[in-house]
Design an enzyme around this catalytic site. Structure first.
Site, PDB file in Angstrom:
ATOM      1  N   ALA A   1       5.553   5.480  -6.206  1.00 40.45           N
ATOM      2  CA  ALA A   1       4.680   5.753  -5.067  1.00 40.45           C
ATOM      3  C   ALA A   1       4.091   4.460  -4.524  1.00 40.45           C
ATOM      4  O   ALA A   1       3.615   3.624  -5.290  1.00 40.45           O
ATOM      5  CB  ALA A   1       3.561   6.696  -5.477  1.00 40.45           C
ATOM      6  N   ASP A   2       4.137   4.316  -3.207  1.00 37.65           N
ATOM      7  CA  ASP A   2       3.479   3.168  -2.581  1.00 37.65           C
ATOM      8  C   ASP A   2       2.088   3.594  -2.103  1.00 37.65           C
ATOM      9  O   ASP A   2       1.673   4.736  -2.324  1.00 37.65           O
ATOM     10  CB  ASP A   2       4.333   2.586  -1.451  1.00 37.65           C
ATOM     11  CG  ASP A   2       4.564   3.577  -0.307  1.00 37.65           C
ATOM     12  OD1 ASP A   2       3.807   4.567  -0.172  1.00 37.65           O
ATOM     13  OD2 ASP A   2       5.514   3.359   0.460  1.00 37.65           O
ATOM     14  N   SER A   3       1.376   2.692  -1.468  1.00 33.60           N
ATOM     15  CA  SER A   3      -0.009   2.985  -1.074  1.00 33.60           C
ATOM     16  C   SER A   3      -0.091   4.150  -0.082  1.00 33.60           C
ATOM     17  O   SER A   3      -1.019   4.955  -0.151  1.00 33.60           O
ATOM     18  CB  SER A   3      -0.678   1.743  -0.499  1.00 33.60           C
ATOM     19  OG  SER A   3       0.032   1.263   0.613  1.00 33.60           O
TER      20      SER A   3
END
Length: 81
Positions: free
Chosen positions: A37-39
């Protein structure tokens, strides 16, 4: 709502968002490293938690949600009685 019920709901949210098998998600699943997961994913996940369980998760608290278990514990502790 019990922790197990919360875990099941969160697992389904994660399965839908990250296209993984909900059975593969455990309390120890790390949202960033295990799910890549990215931001933006994290922000959207927190918004889904807010929509699903009600209430608002402050940014400071959201940053501490590293594992699925952290999210379960947070929702459990902050659910409206």
């Amino acid at each position: 709502m019990s922790k197990e019920e919360i875990l099941q709901k969160i697992s389904q949210l994660i399965a839908d968002r990250f296209e993984v098998d909900p059975e593969s998600i455990t309390a120890a699943t790390n949202i960033k490293s295990d799910l890549a997961a990215d931001s933006i994913d994290l922000v959207e996940f927190v918004l889904e938690l807010e929509d699903t369980f009600g209430g608002e998760i402050p940014d400071d608290d959201a940053e501490k949600l590293e594992t699925v278990g952290d999210a379960v514990d947070y929702v459990f502790a902050h659910q409206t009685k």
